[in-house]
Write an enzyme that holds these catalytic residues in place. Structure first.
Site, PDB file in Angstrom:
ATOM      1  CB  CYS A   1      -0.895  -0.041   1.220  1.00  0.00           C
ATOM      2  SG  CYS A   1      -1.782   1.460   1.651  1.00  0.00           S
TER       3      CYS A   1
ATOM      4  CD  GLU B   1      -2.499  -0.574  -4.939  1.00  0.00           C
ATOM      5  OE1 GLU B   1      -1.549  -0.160  -5.641  1.00  0.00           O
ATOM      6  OE2 GLU B   1      -2.324  -1.155  -3.861  1.00  0.00           O
TER       7      GLU B   1
END
Length: 223
Positions: A2, A106
């Site tokens: 992440c 993302e």
């Protein structure tokens, strides 16, 4: 993953979701939104941990590098190896925590560039992302820091990225961060109790999120 996420809700929203008993936490009441729509590595992030059997929220540096590490700080730890590897074993045993979030970003390659996506729970609930870090979290110096624990993406999420944060349901999150939870039990929680991939949805968002200076609700708005 992440590498970027949001933390824009209020502290009370997050603590209520995790069912944190007010009598067991040492956290002042604060109804103001955190209002961070572009949380980046290298910044201080609110994380929840336990010490002396009470819950605490501390602003902790996102990134970790032990003294012998001569490369840029790491921001993630793979759940498959974090509990046993040299880099993170001690943090797994003594520095488990939870990072509250509303979703994460993302980037997926499309054409000649990369398109950012915002990923969040379908039911709109907050995320309790598993984290490990260097304790004590309340210290404010360059030696502290944490990383987000990641897992294989699974199902449709793999179309965006092959990794995702390890998100835990409230009861499992509280057990995960307790100081008296053994490391092997924490491993079982990570393996068996994470929120499954089908509970998430995603949409494309503005490329403005790529600049860490940008903030605001516009960053998570669907294109």
């Amino acid at each position: 993953m992440c590498g970027r996420f949001t933390q824009y809700g209020t502290r009370e929203d997050y603590l209520s979701y995790i069912h944190a008993d007010p009598a067991q936490r040492d956290i002042p009441y604060d109804p103001e939104p955190v209002s961070r729509y572009n949380v980046a590595p290298g910044t201080k992030v609110l994380i929840l941990s336990e010490r002396n059997r009470r819950l605490h929220l501390d602003a902790v540096h996102w990134g970790y590098a032990p003294p012998w590490w001569h490369k840029p700080p790491l921001i993630n730890a793979r759940v498959e190896t974090a509990a046993s590897g040299k880099m993170f074993r001690a943090l797994w045993q003594h520095g488990r925590a939870i990072v509250f979030a509303d979703g994460w970003y993302e980037w997926k390659r499309e054409g000649n560039g990369k398109q950012p996506f915002f990923i969040h729970r379908q039911d709109g609930q907050p995320l309790c992302m598993a984290a490990i870090g260097s304790t004590p979290f309340e210290r404010d110096d360059e030696n502290g820091g944490f990383v987000v624990v990641t897992a294989p993406a699974g199902q449709g999420l793999i179309d965006i990225h092959d990794r995702r944060p390890l998100v835990l349901p409230p009861a499992a999150a509280l057990t995960w961060l307790r100081q008296d939870t053994p490391a092997d039990q924490a491993e079982e929680i990570a393996k068996r109790e994470s929120v499954p991939a089908e509970c998430f949805r995603w949409h494309p968002v503005s490329r403005a999120v790529g600049n860490v200076k940008n903030q605001g609700e516009d960053l998570i708005r669907p294109l």
